[in-house]
Design a protein around this motif. Structure first.
Motif, short mmCIF file in Angstrom:
data_model
loop_
_atom_site.label_atom_id
_atom_site.label_comp_id
_atom_site.label_asym_id
_atom_site.label_seq_id
_atom_site.Cartn_x
_atom_site.Cartn_y
_atom_site.Cartn_z
N LEU A 154 -32.52 -15.60 24.53
CA LEU A 154 -33.92 -15.21 24.60
C LEU A 154 -34.12 -13.79 24.05
O LEU A 154 -33.30 -12.91 24.29
CB LEU A 154 -34.41 -15.25 26.05
CG LEU A 154 -34.29 -16.60 26.77
CD1 LEU A 154 -34.59 -16.44 28.25
CD2 LEU A 154 -35.21 -17.61 26.13
N GLN A 191 -40.07 -7.44 28.42
CA GLN A 191 -40.37 -8.87 28.41
C GLN A 191 -39.16 -9.65 27.90
O GLN A 191 -38.59 -9.32 26.86
CB GLN A 191 -41.57 -9.14 27.50
CG GLN A 191 -41.91 -10.61 27.31
CD GLN A 191 -43.06 -10.79 26.35
OE1 GLN A 191 -44.12 -10.18 26.51
NE2 GLN A 191 -42.87 -11.60 25.32
N GLY A 193 -38.13 -13.39 26.70
CA GLY A 193 -38.71 -14.66 26.28
C GLY A 193 -39.86 -14.45 25.32
O GLY A 193 -40.37 -13.34 25.16
N GLU A 194 -40.24 -15.54 24.66
CA GLU A 194 -41.33 -15.48 23.69
C GLU A 194 -42.68 -15.42 24.39
O GLU A 194 -42.79 -15.72 25.59
CB GLU A 194 -41.29 -16.72 22.79
CG GLU A 194 -40.01 -16.87 21.99
CD GLU A 194 -39.88 -15.85 20.86
OE1 GLU A 194 -40.81 -15.04 20.68
OE2 GLU A 194 -38.86 -15.89 20.16
N ASP A 196 -45.23 -17.29 24.37
CA ASP A 196 -45.75 -18.52 24.96
C ASP A 196 -44.80 -19.11 26.01
O ASP A 196 -45.07 -20.16 26.58
CB ASP A 196 -46.01 -19.58 23.87
CG ASP A 196 -44.76 -19.88 23.06
OD1 ASP A 196 -43.77 -19.14 23.20
OD2 ASP A 196 -44.79 -20.85 22.28
N ASP A 197 -43.67 -18.46 26.26
CA ASP A 197 -42.71 -18.92 27.26
C ASP A 197 -41.95 -17.72 27.79
O ASP A 197 -40.75 -17.56 27.55
CB ASP A 197 -41.75 -19.96 26.64
CG ASP A 197 -40.85 -20.60 27.70
OD1 ASP A 197 -41.20 -20.52 28.89
OD2 ASP A 197 -39.80 -21.16 27.32
N ILE A 198 -42.64 -16.88 28.55
CA ILE A 198 -42.05 -15.64 29.05
C ILE A 198 -41.25 -15.92 30.32
O ILE A 198 -41.78 -16.45 31.30
CB ILE A 198 -43.14 -14.59 29.33
CG1 ILE A 198 -43.87 -14.23 28.03
CG2 ILE A 198 -42.55 -13.34 29.96
CD1 ILE A 198 -45.05 -13.31 28.23
N THR A 199 -39.96 -15.55 30.29
CA THR A 199 -39.09 -15.75 31.44
C THR A 199 -39.23 -14.63 32.45
O THR A 199 -39.18 -14.86 33.66
CB THR A 199 -37.62 -15.84 30.97
OG1 THR A 199 -37.49 -16.98 30.11
CG2 THR A 199 -36.67 -15.98 32.14
#
Length: 238
Positions: A154, A191, A193-194, A196-199
């Motif tokens: 990620l 941050q 993750g991307e 649109d898909d933040i971990t």
């Protein structure tokens, strides 16, 4: 004020700078620095300064008055004079291990989504203290989840928000013992993750790797009882 170049580029190892002050304790303040000062559970950087045929070993780095960053010599030697231009050389191997451990602890706060009461970062391991009434039921599952996030490769990026935006999103702050700095302008978020898909997304002024795969394999260590509802979870680099 010392420009903290590590906030924008944690991979910068060498940098020219100018000495702007000495502290009463024998520290050195530069106009800009690659050295991270002790804070947020992360140790201060070490390395060396080189100028005019001289070399000075730096044992650690601490925060000074206001936005000053103070480099602490390893021994009481002659300091470069104010106004001298020099080159900073970071102890990169040590710093990079801190970056790996720090990012790994962010992942630990994802796998164990509980309030964090403290933390510490080392060169080989780190730990987080959690408000955790009960031990995890499956240690192997926790370790597997951590290594799955590492293996997912990620991206780890930074963004900035205003104090008002942070006040409107108090859940971003996971650490109960340390509050983000106030009164210094925008607050830095790390941050994982991307978009649109933040971990993970939380305020942090520390240094991190660029992608989770750079952390390498992790091993879950001891889980210690530190109070009625407080548990210390240790995490090791392999």
């Amino acid at each position: 004020m010392s420009e903290a170049t590590f906030l924008d580029d944690a991979y910068l190892r060498d940098l020219t700078a100018t000495v702007v002050a000495h502290t009463a304790e024998g520290g050195i303040v530069l106009d800009r620095t690659v050295f991270y000062p002790t804070g947020g559970g992360q140790p201060g950087d070490s390395g060396r300064l080189v100028w005019d045929g001289h070399t000075l070993e730096i044992a650690t780095t601490v925060k000074g008055d206001g936005a000053e960053i103070v480099l602490v010599p390893a021994a009481p030697e002659a300091l470069p004079q104010v106004g001298v231009k020099l080159v900073q050389h970071l102890d990169w191997e040590r710093r990079h291990r801190h970056m790996r451990v720090h990012t790994a602890l962010h992942l630990l706060s994802v796998v164990l989504p509980l309030p964090v009461t403290g933390g510490q970062i080392g060169s080989d391991k780190g730990r987080l203290d959690f408000m955790m009434p009960e031990l995890p039921s499956d240690r192997e599952a926790v370790e597997a989840a951590l290594n799955a996030l590492v293996g997912a490769d990620l991206p780890v990026i930074q963004t900035w928000i205003s104090e008002a935006e942070l006040d409107a999103n108090p859940a971003l702050v996971k650490t109960m013992s340390v509050s983000p700095p106030r009164g210094r302008g925008p607050i830095r978020l790390v941050q994982i993750g991307e978009a649109d898909d933040i971990t993970d997304l939380q305020p942090c002024g520390g240094t991190h790797v660029a992608r989770t795969s750079e952390i390498g394999e992790l091993r879950l260590g001891k889980i210690e009882n530190k109070g009625k509802q407080n548990r210390r979870v240790n995490l090791h680099l392999i």
